[in-house]
Design an enzyme around this catalytic site. Structure first.
Site, PDB file in Angstrom:
ATOM      1  N   THR A  89       0.356  -1.213  -0.119  1.00  0.00           N
ATOM      2  CA  THR A  89      -0.037  -0.423   0.094  1.00  0.00           C
ATOM      3  C   THR A  89       1.230   1.488   0.014  1.00  0.00           C
ATOM      4  O   THR A  89       0.709   2.299  -0.774  1.00  0.00           O
ATOM      5  CB  THR A  89      -0.976   0.144   1.227  1.00  0.00           C
ATOM      6  OG1 THR A  89      -1.423  -0.841   1.025  1.00  0.00           O
ATOM      7  CG2 THR A  89      -2.304   1.337   2.015  1.00  0.00           C
TER       8      THR A  89
ATOM      9  N   GLN B 270       0.965  -9.978  -6.156  1.00  0.00           N
ATOM     10  CA  GLN B 270       0.789 -11.660  -6.111  1.00  0.00           C
ATOM     11  C   GLN B 270       1.499 -12.025  -7.053  1.00  0.00           C
ATOM     12  O   GLN B 270       1.611 -13.010  -6.796  1.00  0.00           O
ATOM     13  CB  GLN B 270      -0.826 -11.939  -6.488  1.00  0.00           C
ATOM     14  CG  GLN B 270      -1.373 -11.304  -5.766  1.00  0.00           C
ATOM     15  CD  GLN B 270      -1.890 -11.697  -4.421  1.00  0.00           C
ATOM     16  OE1 GLN B 270      -1.306 -13.266  -4.165  1.00  0.00           O
ATOM     17  NE2 GLN B 270      -3.069 -11.446  -3.399  1.00  0.00           N
TER      18      GLN B 270
ATOM     19  N   SER C 288       4.824  -7.111  -1.513  1.00  0.00           N
ATOM     20  CA  SER C 288       4.410  -7.228  -0.145  1.00  0.00           C
ATOM     21  C   SER C 288       5.189  -8.812   0.090  1.00  0.00           C
ATOM     22  O   SER C 288       4.811  -8.874   0.095  1.00  0.00           O
ATOM     23  CB  SER C 288       3.517  -6.946   0.382  1.00  0.00           C
ATOM     24  OG  SER C 288       2.581  -7.158   1.029  1.00  0.00           O
TER      25      SER C 288
ATOM     26  N   HIS D 277       4.143  -9.691   3.326  1.00  0.00           N
ATOM     27  CA  HIS D 277       3.808 -10.889   4.361  1.00  0.00           C
ATOM     28  C   HIS D 277       2.699 -11.883   3.143  1.00  0.00           C
ATOM     29  O   HIS D 277       1.542 -12.629   3.635  1.00  0.00           O
ATOM     30  CB  HIS D 277       2.663  -9.381   5.002  1.00  0.00           C
ATOM     31  CG  HIS D 277       1.492  -9.084   4.518  1.00  0.00           C
ATOM     32  ND1 HIS D 277       0.445  -9.777   5.039  1.00  0.00           N
ATOM     33  CD2 HIS D 277       1.809  -7.781   4.413  1.00  0.00           C
ATOM     34  CE1 HIS D 277      -0.046  -8.949   4.069  1.00  0.00           C
ATOM     35  NE2 HIS D 277      -0.473  -7.466   3.760  1.00  0.00           N
TER      36      HIS D 277
ATOM     37  N   THR E  37      14.065   5.385   9.790  1.00  0.00           N
ATOM     38  CA  THR E  37      15.109   4.305  10.423  1.00  0.00           C
ATOM     39  C   THR E  37      14.735   3.006   9.961  1.00  0.00           C
ATOM     40  O   THR E  37      13.185   2.855   9.869  1.00  0.00           O
ATOM     41  CB  THR E  37      15.278   4.456  11.843  1.00  0.00           C
ATOM     42  OG1 THR E  37      15.587   5.248  12.079  1.00  0.00           O
ATOM     43  CG2 THR E  37      16.432   3.216  12.050  1.00  0.00           C
TER      44      THR E  37
ATOM     45  N   CYS F 158     -18.227  -9.942   3.271  1.00  0.00           N
ATOM     46  CA  CYS F 158     -19.713  -9.763   3.309  1.00  0.00           C
ATOM     47  C   CYS F 158     -20.142  -9.342   5.374  1.00  0.00           C
ATOM     48  O   CYS F 158     -19.211  -9.043   5.586  1.00  0.00           O
ATOM     49  CB  CYS F 158     -20.306 -11.658   4.212  1.00  0.00           C
ATOM     50  SG  CYS F 158     -20.473 -12.573   2.035  1.00  0.00           S
TER      51      CYS F 158
HETATM   52  N1  PLP Z   1      -1.904  -5.110  -3.846  1.00  0.00           N
HETATM   53  C1  PLP Z   1      -2.691  -6.821  -4.109  1.00  0.00           C
HETATM   54  C2  PLP Z   1      -2.999  -7.373  -4.971  1.00  0.00           C
HETATM   55  C3  PLP Z   1      -2.110  -7.448  -3.037  1.00  0.00           C
HETATM   56  O1  PLP Z   1      -3.085  -8.578  -3.035  1.00  0.00           O
HETATM   57  C4  PLP Z   1      -2.145  -6.770  -1.384  1.00  0.00           C
HETATM   58  C5  PLP Z   1      -3.069  -7.167  -0.184  1.00  0.00           C
HETATM   59  O2  PLP Z   1      -4.312  -7.437  -0.123  1.00  0.00           O
HETATM   60  C6  PLP Z   1      -2.333  -5.139  -1.743  1.00  0.00           C
HETATM   61  C7  PLP Z   1      -1.742  -4.836  -3.199  1.00  0.00           C
HETATM   62  C8  PLP Z   1      -2.192  -4.694  -0.193  1.00  0.00           C
HETATM   63  O3  PLP Z   1      -0.483  -5.030   0.691  1.00  0.00           O
HETATM   64  P1  PLP Z   1      -0.211  -4.322   1.584  1.00  0.00           P
HETATM   65  O4  PLP Z   1      -0.916  -5.316   2.755  1.00  0.00           O
HETATM   66  O5  PLP Z   1       1.619  -5.089   1.792  1.00  0.00           O
HETATM   67  O6  PLP Z   1      -0.279  -3.104   1.864  1.00  0.00           O
END
Ligand code: PLP
Length: 661
Positions: free
Chosen positions: A73, A191, A211, A213, A249, A338
């Protein structure tokens, strides 16, 4: 016990052991600040440089800039801010720029939301345009060709998080090149990492956020690739870290963990090959087909990541499927978000123009490239269990409530005669009603409406009521009686005495429109359950007695934790423990309780009446998360039943089914 099978890797992944070890090392010995010039700082700097060098190799980015961010993000913000500042500056210099901000219709919300935000904040006044996709989730290159010459920025993800659809980045690059587009190009590559080959600096991509995670690193770490020559404006200014690209940092534990993931990607044997992942997907798909023969997959396998399966099952909403999988300890997610009362269909599947029932019923199952044979075996085994659980239908089906968007359909069943009457069918529920009637092997005697008499069968009988003789349909031992008034029709369900009289006290249920018929008080008893065609987020059941006293519900005081529940059961051994989940959820996993009755919330209307006649027997409802059981308590309290309780947080939090405690 019920160990968890985590199949929601596109949402987030567990952190791999090597990443935990690397983070822990950075927190313990390697705690230095990479900006410090002493030995401790220099060691941290060496780690930072090493991870960045790995990132370059893994991303195929021998040129361009790579900065560490808090996640995708942030990378998306930085890319959009950079591109829009460049457009604004070019305009101020009187140079021509594009006017459109083009983004794929299936982008993660972070993209269109950030485009709108920075466009507003910077006053750039560009026009946001959604680039449509086809039925496979592929960007419409013909439309892009029209838009590209006027585009200031184009945002097209590498692979979709809901469906796994892989974008044709070469095709997009060709269109941008051939149309001599002035657009800056961002590719959300979240992804793609670890699942698709990446050669960023050989491409025309200007910005690529990643990302950690989503691929076995912790939350709070990500990367942003910026092509050499692409404009850059830092999102955060301060101490000049990351060569001025991103102040603050550095999150060294996160960087170290991401470094371990990148090392595993480079080394090659930690993650399964594409072919192995394709074979895993095939096995999961076969298990799903065996468990749910009507299943439909929402994205073609040859056009999507092998680690993502998105599917819908006729007759089951995504919430129901999610609840089923969760009860079996299988963690998947809805293709749609939902809320408790409203199901919001997936905008990704809507953009692919899939039929409404599929967009509203979608489920995403995703796994990471570290999956192994044992994991896939276990997942397939659990899917088979879900299939068996699905064949469990409520033993004493009598009355079923289905709700969509505040509108209620009532199904009145007679299991001996295998017949059923549908009252107020909601068009959006047609698939589910149909599947329900089929699974119960019922004949539909009539499809009725509380708005008018349409659907009433020509051949019916007559019974005597307090309102005189009324038309009736026989339903096993019971009758359904039509009671028209000036505004609509109510239907009375009950049992006639041997003389053919339906006495008020023998009317167990009355089905009404949004407003109650003025004739009802004369023909139903004070405890008759009045079932409305409208649901305002509560159970749409009341009684005349409850309406008169207008009892206020206070469900918050009716919550029990596991210890309080044990005390209540010790004090009241006759208390009824009621699982209000659907029968297939009840069957899919052990509740962790003894002596439980399964009365789904959707069938509560059938059972309410008998509980009300035994006010001294306490009721304790439970469900997966506590949401449905809270509704059941609230309804019982409205009906004047004092000792109704529910398990706060449901079995998900209390150590029951579906947890790995
Ligand atoms: N873009 C995609 C395709 C994602 O799947 C996600 C996470 O759900 C994001 C952006 C956002 O990533 P982050 O959680 O690292 O901000």
């Amino acid at each position: 016990m019920n160990p968890e099978i985590y199949l929601d890797a596109n949402a987030t992944s567990p952190v791999m052991e090597a990443a935990i070890a690397a983070a822990s090392g950075a927190l313990r010995e390697g705690f230095g600040n990479p900006s410090s010039t002493h030995g401790t700082g220099l060691r941290a700097r060496a780690l930072l440089d090493d991870v960045r060098a790995r990132a370059r190799r893994v991303l195929g980015a021998d040129s361009g800039r790579i900065s560490f961010t808090s996640g995708a993000t942030e990378g998306i913000q930085t890319a959009i801010l950079s591109a829009l500042c460049a457009v604004r500056d070019a305009r101020e210099r009187g140079e021509p720029t594009g006017q459109l901000l083009v983004y794929g219709a299936t982008e993660h919300k972070a993209v269109p939301e950030s485009l709108a935000h920075w466009n507003r904040l910077l006053g750039t006044g560009l026009e946001l345009v959604k680039l449509p996709v086809d039925e496979h989730g592929q960007h419409r290159l013909d439309v892009l060709r029209e838009l590209a010459p006027r585009a200031a920025m184009v945002c097209t993800m590498a692979a979709n998080n809901e469906t796994g659809a892989i974008s044709d980045l070469d095709g997009i690059a060709a269109v941008l090149r051939e149309t001599i587009s002035p657009a800056y190009w961002m590719v959300d590559s979240v992804q793609a990492l670890g699942k698709l080959p990446l050669t960023l600096s050989a491409s025309a991509i200007d910005y690529a956020p990643f990302s950690g995670h989503k691929l076995y690193a912790p939350k709070g770490i990500g990367m942003l690739y910026v092509r050499d020559g692409a404009p850059y404006t830092p999102l955060m200014c301060g101490g000049g870290q990351e060569a001025g690209l991103r102040a603050g940092t550095e999150n060294m534990a996160g960087v170290a963990a991401l470094g371990a993931v990148l090392a595993a990607l480079e080394e090659g044997s930690t993650f399964r090959s594409h072919d192995v992942l394709v074979a895993y997907r095939a096995r999961l798909a076969d298990a799903l087909r065996a468990a749910m023969p009507d299943i439909v997959f929402n994205c073609a396998f040859d056009k999507s990541l092998p680690t993502t399966l998105n599917f819908s099952v006729p007759g089951l909403s995504s919430k129901e499927l999610l609840n089923l999988f969760d009860a079996a300890g299988v963690r998947v997610s809805a293709g749609s978000a939902c809320s408790s009362a409203l199901a919001v269909p997936s905008y990704v599947l809507e953009a692919m123009q899939l039929p409404g029932w599929r967009t509203a019923a979608a489920v995403r199952m995703s796994f990471g490239p570290m999956a192994d044979d044992a994991f896939i075996d276990a997942a397939c085994g659990r899917i088979v269990l879900c299939g068996q659980a699905l064949r469990h239908i409520c033993a004493d089906t009598g009355l079923v409530q289905m709700t969509h968007d505040g509108h209620v359909t009532w199904l009145v069943l007679d299991k001996t005669q295998r017949s059923c009457i549908v009252i107020d069918p909601v068009p959006a529920l047609a698939e589910r009603i149909d599947a329900f009637v089929r699974s119960h092997a019922c004949d539909t005697l009539a499809i009725l409406s509380t708005a008018g008499s349409a659907g009433w069968p020509p051949h019916c009988t007559t019974v005597m009521t307090a309102h005189g003789a009324l038309d009736a349909i026989g339903l096993g031992a019971r009758v359904l009686v039509r009671l028209p008034d000036a505004a609509g029709v109510s239907y009375l369900l009950g049992t006639c005495d041997p003389a053919g009289l339906l006495a008020s006290a023998a009317v167990t249920h009355a089905f009404t429109g949004a407003a109650m018929s003025p004739l009802l008080p004369a023909v139903v008893g004070p405890q008759t359950i009045l079932c409305s065609s409208r649901d305002t987020g509560r159970l749409p059941c009341t009684t005349l007695a409850a309406r008169e006293t207008m009892r206020a519900a206070c469900a918050a005081q009716r919550e029990l934790d596991r210890a309080a529940l044990a005390r209540l059961l010790a004090d009241h051994p006759q208390a009824r423990l009621v699982d209000v989940r659907e029968p297939f959820e009840h069957a899919a996993g052990d509740t962790g309780f003894q002596g439980v009755q399964n009365v789904p919330l959707s069938r509560l209307a059938e059972r309410l009446g008998s509980w009300l006649t035994e006010p001294a027997i306490p009721l304790v409802f439970f469900c997966r998360s506590g949401a449905r059981s809270a509704k059941a308590v609230e309804c019982m309290q409205r009906l004047g039943f004092a000792s109704a309780w529910h398990l706060a947080g449901g079995i998900a939090l209390s150590g029951g089914a579906g947890t790995d405690t």
